[in-house]
Motif scaffolding. Structure first.
Motif, PDB file in Angstrom:
ATOM      1  N   ALA A 182       1.189 -11.218  -1.481  1.00 49.51           N
ATOM      2  CA  ALA A 182       0.080 -10.359  -1.904  1.00 49.51           C
ATOM      3  C   ALA A 182       0.597  -9.075  -2.538  1.00 49.51           C
ATOM      4  O   ALA A 182       1.650  -8.543  -2.159  1.00 49.51           O
ATOM      5  N   THR A 183      -0.170  -8.582  -3.498  1.00 45.20           N
ATOM      6  CA  THR A 183       0.138  -7.301  -4.120  1.00 45.20           C
ATOM      7  C   THR A 183      -0.947  -6.301  -3.737  1.00 45.20           C
ATOM      8  O   THR A 183      -2.111  -6.660  -3.547  1.00 45.20           O
ATOM      9  N   VAL A 184      -0.536  -5.040  -3.639  1.00 46.71           N
ATOM     10  CA  VAL A 184      -1.425  -3.990  -3.132  1.00 46.71           C
ATOM     11  C   VAL A 184      -1.454  -2.825  -4.112  1.00 46.71           C
ATOM     12  O   VAL A 184      -0.401  -2.383  -4.586  1.00 46.71           O
ATOM     13  N   ALA A 185      -2.650  -2.315  -4.375  1.00 48.73           N
ATOM     14  CA  ALA A 185      -2.803  -1.072  -5.138  1.00 48.73           C
ATOM     15  C   ALA A 185      -3.334  -0.005  -4.200  1.00 48.73           C
ATOM     16  O   ALA A 185      -4.294  -0.243  -3.456  1.00 48.73           O
ATOM     17  N   VAL A 186      -2.717   1.156  -4.233  1.00 53.85           N
ATOM     18  CA  VAL A 186      -3.178   2.291  -3.439  1.00 53.85           C
ATOM     19  C   VAL A 186      -3.718   3.339  -4.410  1.00 53.85           C
ATOM     20  O   VAL A 186      -2.987   3.830  -5.274  1.00 53.85           O
ATOM     21  N   VAL A 187      -4.997   3.656  -4.264  1.00 52.71           N
ATOM     22  CA  VAL A 187      -5.661   4.589  -5.173  1.00 52.71           C
ATOM     23  C   VAL A 187      -5.595   5.990  -4.563  1.00 52.71           C
ATOM     24  O   VAL A 187      -6.180   6.261  -3.518  1.00 52.71           O
ATOM     25  N   GLY A 188      -4.874   6.875  -5.229  1.00 53.28           N
ATOM     26  CA  GLY A 188      -4.681   8.238  -4.725  1.00 53.28           C
ATOM     27  C   GLY A 188      -3.287   8.385  -4.146  1.00 53.28           C
ATOM     28  O   GLY A 188      -2.987   7.823  -3.096  1.00 53.28           O
ATOM     29  N   MET A 189      -2.447   9.155  -4.823  1.00 56.99           N
ATOM     30  CA  MET A 189      -1.062   9.332  -4.388  1.00 56.99           C
ATOM     31  C   MET A 189      -0.860  10.688  -3.718  1.00 56.99           C
ATOM     32  O   MET A 189       0.066  11.440  -4.018  1.00 56.99           O
ATOM     33  N   GLY A 190      -1.755  11.005  -2.778  1.00 58.87           N
ATOM     34  CA  GLY A 190      -1.646  12.252  -2.037  1.00 58.87           C
ATOM     35  C   GLY A 190      -0.967  12.052  -0.700  1.00 58.87           C
ATOM     36  O   GLY A 190      -0.178  11.122  -0.498  1.00 58.87           O
ATOM     37  N   TYR A 191      -1.293  12.930   0.256  1.00 60.96           N
ATOM     38  CA  TYR A 191      -0.614  12.928   1.547  1.00 60.96           C
ATOM     39  C   TYR A 191      -0.938  11.685   2.369  1.00 60.96           C
ATOM     40  O   TYR A 191      -0.217  11.356   3.310  1.00 60.96           O
ATOM     41  N   VAL A 192      -2.017  10.958   2.027  1.00 63.48           N
ATOM     42  CA  VAL A 192      -2.358   9.694   2.695  1.00 63.48           C
ATOM     43  C   VAL A 192      -1.841   8.504   1.891  1.00 63.48           C
ATOM     44  O   VAL A 192      -1.178   7.617   2.415  1.00 63.48           O
ATOM     45  N   GLY A 193      -2.153   8.492   0.615  1.00 62.35           N
ATOM     46  CA  GLY A 193      -1.852   7.330  -0.202  1.00 62.35           C
ATOM     47  C   GLY A 193      -0.384   7.057  -0.409  1.00 62.35           C
ATOM     48  O   GLY A 193       0.053   5.895  -0.343  1.00 62.35           O
ATOM     49  N   LEU A 194       0.410   8.086  -0.667  1.00 64.23           N
ATOM     50  CA  LEU A 194       1.831   7.852  -0.937  1.00 64.23           C
ATOM     51  C   LEU A 194       2.560   7.298   0.290  1.00 64.23           C
ATOM     52  O   LEU A 194       3.274   6.291   0.172  1.00 64.23           O
ATOM     53  N   PRO A 195       2.408   7.899   1.492  1.00 59.07           N
ATOM     54  CA  PRO A 195       3.056   7.292   2.657  1.00 59.07           C
ATOM     55  C   PRO A 195       2.583   5.865   2.933  1.00 59.07           C
ATOM     56  O   PRO A 195       3.378   5.009   3.351  1.00 59.07           O
ATOM     57  N   LEU A 196       1.296   5.596   2.688  1.00 58.44           N
ATOM     58  CA  LEU A 196       0.790   4.239   2.906  1.00 58.44           C
ATOM     59  C   LEU A 196       1.420   3.274   1.915  1.00 58.44           C
ATOM     60  O   LEU A 196       1.828   2.158   2.289  1.00 58.44           O
ATOM     61  N   ALA A 197       1.521   3.684   0.655  1.00 56.24           N
ATOM     62  CA  ALA A 197       2.146   2.821  -0.350  1.00 56.24           C
ATOM     63  C   ALA A 197       3.587   2.502   0.024  1.00 56.24           C
ATOM     64  O   ALA A 197       4.028   1.347  -0.082  1.00 56.24           O
ATOM     65  N   VAL A 198       4.331   3.504   0.478  1.00 53.55           N
ATOM     66  CA  VAL A 198       5.717   3.288   0.877  1.00 53.55           C
ATOM     67  C   VAL A 198       5.782   2.332   2.071  1.00 53.55           C
ATOM     68  O   VAL A 198       6.664   1.460   2.140  1.00 53.55           O
ATOM     69  N   ALA A 199       4.842   2.473   3.013  1.00 54.21           N
ATOM     70  CA  ALA A 199       4.817   1.576   4.178  1.00 54.21           C
ATOM     71  C   ALA A 199       4.578   0.134   3.736  1.00 54.21           C
ATOM     72  O   ALA A 199       5.205  -0.796   4.281  1.00 54.21           O
ATOM     73  N   PHE A 200       3.698  -0.091   2.768  1.00 55.55           N
ATOM     74  CA  PHE A 200       3.462  -1.444   2.274  1.00 55.55           C
ATOM     75  C   PHE A 200       4.702  -1.988   1.549  1.00 55.55           C
ATOM     76  O   PHE A 200       5.019  -3.174   1.656  1.00 55.55           O
ATOM     77  N   VAL A 201       5.383  -1.132   0.794  1.00 54.13           N
ATOM     78  CA  VAL A 201       6.631  -1.551   0.145  1.00 54.13           C
ATOM     79  C   VAL A 201       7.643  -1.988   1.192  1.00 54.13           C
ATOM     80  O   VAL A 201       8.287  -3.051   1.078  1.00 54.13           O
ATOM     81  N   GLU A 202       7.794  -1.163   2.223  1.00 61.75           N
ATOM     82  CA  GLU A 202       8.758  -1.481   3.280  1.00 61.75           C
ATOM     83  C   GLU A 202       8.393  -2.761   4.026  1.00 61.75           C
ATOM     84  O   GLU A 202       9.259  -3.419   4.599  1.00 61.75           O
TER      85      GLU A 202
END
Length: 431
Positions: A16-36
């Motif tokens: 699965a691929t994931v898009a995170v909308v909003g690269m702020g203090y919530v979105g960026l850490p969440l995106a990195v967690a999904f990458v990891e």
């Protein structure tokens, strides 16, 4: 296979691929967690400047180091301003701000814009997650109808859940991965795919019966803190009238091993959650002819604390035959909490503005905030803390960064006020 089965299979096999909308203090850490966790991830943000910086490996979020961002980019993490990427992914997480208007009513413009961008590109078999803190009913009343207007059946063709962010910026003990994640789905199938995705990226997912329960859970968490901080602040106000030390009272009460939880007073509430989130609930309830009295009272007390500390500065200067007007007042710490650079809703900004209105020569020091602009103030942190403390007519500790030694600062100040704790004994007998 059905869209539900296909999406579950793609999540479970990490296709699965994931898009995170909003690269702020919530979105960026969440995106990195999904990458990891092994997913293909793209971050979407409306700011071209922010996207360019992230693509170059420069993180603006303290909870994501440049090194962590570099690892994510090397693993395939992409960032873009192009919303058409939303049509290409399996799951979309919306992490955009939900501020208040000047009227203290919810401002859902960011959520609505993100939801409309998703709805314009949604396709069957996608999961849409709303993480932005909001009032109970937003997911069902705002997000879901936009998807249904595209001819999709929630729980069959598309899957919708609400899972509130619980980020506390600057913490290392509780992170995006380790903080339990509450999640409520529009249908059991929605919840199943939402849990499957987040189970791969966070340690604990807490399923609840509906999006409304999840929405209210987040607001109640922050309302609990805001109300109890309001009570602690009111204790400070009462002790000031009674001539007692509120901190001594709190420390004594905290020795009780049961039935008491330690909250402390301060200069007011700051940050992205506590001054804002409870008002989402009180606004929703006003429409149901109910007044959230604890929320309103706590807000009244908490928002009044900067004026309390202004009065304490005035009183301390008056005792030395000085007026606030023309006096140099140094504010120590302007971030909303210790050891971060975040200025959102910081009570220090209100204190600086109030002092400026009274004609004080306002200065500040903050090792994490080199410059600030607020109202008509355009200031830089003083370069020499010790010299500034000695030169000031009054010093107010507003944010207790780890590098501040209240005792040493009080010893060097003519007038020293500590809004975050008891005033240390002053060798010269000053405040």
């Amino acid at each position: 296979m059905t869209p539900h089965e296909t999406l579950l299979d793609r999540i479970q096999t990490r296709q699965a691929t994931v898009a995170v909308v909003g690269m702020g203090y919530v979105g960026l850490p969440l995106a990195v967690a999904f990458v990891e966790a092994g997913f293909g991830v793209v971050g979407l943000d409306i700011s071209a400047v922010r996207v360019a910086a992230l693509a170059a490996g420069a993180s603006h979020v303290e909870d994501v180091s440049d090194a962590a961002l570099a690892r994510a980019l090397a693993a395939g993490f992409e960032v873009t301003t192009d919303p058409d990427v939303l049509a290409t992914v399996d799951a979309i997480s919306i992490c955009v701000p939900t501020p208040l208007r000047k009227t203290r009513d919810p401002d859902l413009s960011h959520v609505l814009a993100a939801s409309e961008a998703v709805a314009a590109r949604v396709r069957p078999g996608q999961l849409v997650v709303l993480e932005s803190t909001t009032y109970p009913g937003t997911t069902r009343e705002v997000l879901a109808p936009l998807l249904e207007e595209r001819g999709l059946t929630i729980g069959v063709d598309a899957f919708v859940v609400f899972s509130p962010e619980r980020v506390d910026p600057g913490r290392t003990d509780w992170t995006t991965r380790t903080t339990p994640k509450v999640m409520g789905g529009m249908t059991p199938a929605c919840l199943e795919v939402g849990v499957a995705l987040y189970d791969a990226a966070v340690e604990t997912v807490v399923p609840v019966s509906s999006p409304e329960v999840a929405e209210l859970t987040k607001i109640f968490e922050n309302t609990f803190r805001a109300v109890n901080i309001g009570l602690a602040n009111e204790l400070l106000l009462m002790c000031d009238r009674l001539g007692l030390d509120a901190w001594e009272v709190i420390e004594a009460a905290a020795t009780k091993p049961f039935g008491f939880m330690r909250f402390t007073p301060g200069p007011g509430l700051g940050g992205h959650c506590l001054p804002v989130d409870p008002h989402y609930l009180s606004w929703k309830l006003r429409g149901l002819d109910y007044t959230a009295r604890f929320i309103e009272l706590a807000s009244e007390v908490n928002t009044g604390m900067p004026r309390f500390w202004l009065r304490k500065v005035q009183d301390a200067l008056n005792e030395r035959g000085k007026a606030v007007r023309g006096s140099t007042v140094l504010v120590l710490g302007v971030a909303y909490k210790p050891d971060v650079s975040d200025l959102r809703e910081s009570p220090a900004l209100d204190i600086l503005a109030l002092l400026d209105e009274k004609g004080a020569d306002v200065q500040y020091h903050d090792p994490h905030v080199p410059t600030l602009r607020h109202n008509r103030l355009d200031l830089a942190s003083v370069p020499d803390l010790d010299a500034a403390v000695r030169a000031a007519d009054a010093v107010v500790l507003v944010t207790d960064h780890a590098g501040y030694d209240a005792g040493a600062l009080a010893a060097g100040a003519d007038v020293f006020l500590n809004s975050r704790g008891p005033n240390p004994p002053h060798p010269g007998g000053h405040a």
